[in-house]
Motif scaffolding. Structure first.
Motif, PDB file in Angstrom:
ATOM      1  N   ASP A  34       1.508  -2.298  16.929  1.00 26.72           N
ATOM      2  CA  ASP A  34       2.882  -2.787  16.865  1.00 26.72           C
ATOM      3  C   ASP A  34       3.249  -3.359  15.495  1.00 26.72           C
ATOM      4  O   ASP A  34       4.080  -4.244  15.382  1.00 26.72           O
ATOM      5  CB  ASP A  34       3.119  -3.827  17.956  1.00 26.72           C
ATOM      6  N   VAL A  35       2.615  -2.826  14.448  1.00 28.61           N
ATOM      7  CA  VAL A  35       2.835  -3.306  13.089  1.00 28.61           C
ATOM      8  C   VAL A  35       3.204  -2.100  12.216  1.00 28.61           C
ATOM      9  O   VAL A  35       2.563  -1.048  12.296  1.00 28.61           O
ATOM     10  CB  VAL A  35       1.564  -3.996  12.541  1.00 28.61           C
ATOM     11  N   SER A  36       4.219  -2.263  11.389  1.00 25.44           N
ATOM     12  CA  SER A  36       4.652  -1.159  10.524  1.00 25.44           C
ATOM     13  C   SER A  36       3.628  -0.896   9.410  1.00 25.44           C
ATOM     14  O   SER A  36       2.845  -1.794   9.069  1.00 25.44           O
ATOM     15  CB  SER A  36       6.008  -1.474   9.899  1.00 25.44           C
ATOM     16  N   PRO A  37       3.637   0.304   8.833  1.00 26.85           N
ATOM     17  CA  PRO A  37       2.725   0.599   7.722  1.00 26.85           C
ATOM     18  C   PRO A  37       2.908  -0.362   6.540  1.00 26.85           C
ATOM     19  O   PRO A  37       1.933  -0.746   5.894  1.00 26.85           O
ATOM     20  CB  PRO A  37       3.088   2.024   7.325  1.00 26.85           C
ATOM     21  N   THR A  38       4.141  -0.762   6.276  1.00 25.05           N
ATOM     22  CA  THR A  38       4.398  -1.709   5.179  1.00 25.05           C
ATOM     23  C   THR A  38       3.757  -3.058   5.472  1.00 25.05           C
ATOM     24  O   THR A  38       3.130  -3.663   4.599  1.00 25.05           O
ATOM     25  CB  THR A  38       5.913  -1.880   4.966  1.00 25.05           C
ATOM     26  N   HIS A  72       0.820  -8.795  -7.595  1.00 27.09           N
ATOM     27  CA  HIS A  72       1.336  -7.561  -6.992  1.00 27.09           C
ATOM     28  C   HIS A  72       2.851  -7.452  -7.135  1.00 27.09           C
ATOM     29  O   HIS A  72       3.507  -6.771  -6.336  1.00 27.09           O
ATOM     30  CB  HIS A  72       0.951  -7.500  -5.512  1.00 27.09           C
ATOM     31  N   LYS A  73       3.398  -8.082  -8.138  1.00 22.01           N
ATOM     32  CA  LYS A  73       4.841  -8.136  -8.344  1.00 22.01           C
ATOM     33  C   LYS A  73       5.495  -6.760  -8.303  1.00 22.01           C
ATOM     34  O   LYS A  73       6.481  -6.541  -7.591  1.00 22.01           O
ATOM     35  CB  LYS A  73       5.138  -8.821  -9.675  1.00 22.01           C
ATOM     36  N   LYS A  74       4.951  -5.829  -9.034  1.00 25.64           N
ATOM     37  CA  LYS A  74       5.548  -4.496  -9.123  1.00 25.64           C
ATOM     38  C   LYS A  74       5.574  -3.815  -7.754  1.00 25.64           C
ATOM     39  O   LYS A  74       6.590  -3.228  -7.364  1.00 25.64           O
ATOM     40  CB  LYS A  74       4.787  -3.639 -10.129  1.00 25.64           C
ATOM     41  N   SER A  79       8.818  -2.040  -3.013  1.00 26.45           N
ATOM     42  CA  SER A  79       8.748  -1.829  -1.571  1.00 26.45           C
ATOM     43  C   SER A  79      10.055  -2.280  -0.922  1.00 26.45           C
ATOM     44  O   SER A  79      10.271  -3.460  -0.689  1.00 26.45           O
ATOM     45  CB  SER A  79       7.573  -2.606  -0.979  1.00 26.45           C
ATOM     46  N   LYS A  80      10.906  -1.332  -0.590  1.00 30.01           N
ATOM     47  CA  LYS A  80      12.200  -1.633   0.036  1.00 30.01           C
ATOM     48  C   LYS A  80      12.038  -2.378   1.367  1.00 30.01           C
ATOM     49  O   LYS A  80      12.771  -3.314   1.630  1.00 30.01           O
ATOM     50  CB  LYS A  80      13.015  -0.353   0.245  1.00 30.01           C
TER      51      LYS A  80
END
Length: 84
Positions: A34-38, A72-74, A79-80
């Motif tokens: 129940d967790v999205s790939p993102t 991991h700023k970039k 990541s929309k």
């Protein structure tokens, strides 16, 4: 191995290989249904980061949040789904 490493009393059998730990963590997270790939990717980044930076106490979390956002700023900007 160097001669000093062979002759030392230090035993490396108890060391955890970082790559193996990361792989096991990735498998545990990927098993979540129940967790999205993102969200899974973010969870893996966080878990890997806190292991490598040795974040052990709640007092370190504010520092870790700031540090991971800089490190991991970039990725986070690109990541929309993380923007919503």
């Amino acid at each position: 191995m160097t001669l000093e490493e062979v002759m030392s009393d230090r035993d490396s059998d108890d060391e955890v290989d970082g790559e193996d730990a990361d792989l096991a963590d990735r498998h545990r997270i990927d098993a979540l249904e129940d967790v999205s790939p993102t969200e899974k990717n973010f969870m893996h980044l966080w878990n890997s980061f806190v292991k490598k930076q040795r974040v052990f106490t709640d007092g370190h979390v504010p520092w870790a949040c700031e540090a991971i956002s800089k490190f991991h700023k970039k990725e986070f900007i690109e990541s929309k789904p993380l923007h919503s």
